[in-house]
Design an enzyme around this catalytic site. Sequence first.
Site, mmCIF file in Angstrom:
data_model
loop_
_atom_site.group_PDB
_atom_site.id
_atom_site.type_symbol
_atom_site.label_atom_id
_atom_site.label_comp_id
_atom_site.label_asym_id
_atom_site.label_seq_id
_atom_site.Cartn_x
_atom_site.Cartn_y
_atom_site.Cartn_z
ATOM 1 C CG PHE A 38 -1.826 -1.094 1.218
ATOM 2 C CD1 PHE A 38 -3.213 -1.036 0.848
ATOM 3 C CD2 PHE A 38 -1.546 -2.290 1.416
ATOM 4 C CE1 PHE A 38 -3.943 -2.175 0.596
ATOM 5 C CE2 PHE A 38 -2.320 -3.552 1.557
ATOM 6 C CZ PHE A 38 -3.587 -3.551 1.045
ATOM 7 C CB VAL A 76 1.392 0.402 5.338
ATOM 8 C CG1 VAL A 76 1.031 1.810 5.012
ATOM 9 C CG2 VAL A 76 0.220 -0.526 5.449
ATOM 10 C CB CYS A 77 5.057 3.040 1.544
ATOM 11 S SG CYS A 77 6.277 4.027 1.462
ATOM 12 C CB ILE A 78 7.490 3.550 6.785
ATOM 13 C CG1 ILE A 78 7.327 4.225 8.433
ATOM 14 C CG2 ILE A 78 8.769 3.554 6.166
ATOM 15 C CD1 ILE A 78 8.153 3.682 9.319
ATOM 16 C CB ALA A 81 2.317 5.294 6.746
#
Length: 131
Positions: A38, A76-78, A81
Amino acid sequence: MKFAIALFAPPHAPASRRALRFAQAALAGGHELVRLFFYQDGVHNASGNTVSEQGTLDVAAEWRAFIEANRLDAVVCIAAALKRGVLDADEAARYQRPAANVQAPWTLSGLGQLHEANQLADRLICFGGQA
């Protein structure tokens, strides 16, 4: 066939629902999902605070249920995010924010996870990206 899926769209966008339906069909067809990644506004699918309009499909909740039921790797791409206020407990504490809105089954990690997924999969399928 092994698929990796990258989702760039938020839960209210049609691309998010299409990605979910593709992922469900892939598993039903006997294929493997090596990773769901994501990215960009797609990180909002992992937020536990997303609320769908009354009478509409709660795509974020469907993603969560699908991932949990099939024990999928959902990353989830940090960086994306953090920029959007989508934080797990560790990042909320690190940046002294009052609350976390991401928890299992999602994990926050770097863009290298997308690169690795691309290497492990036969096909990388992207939904919601900008042209």
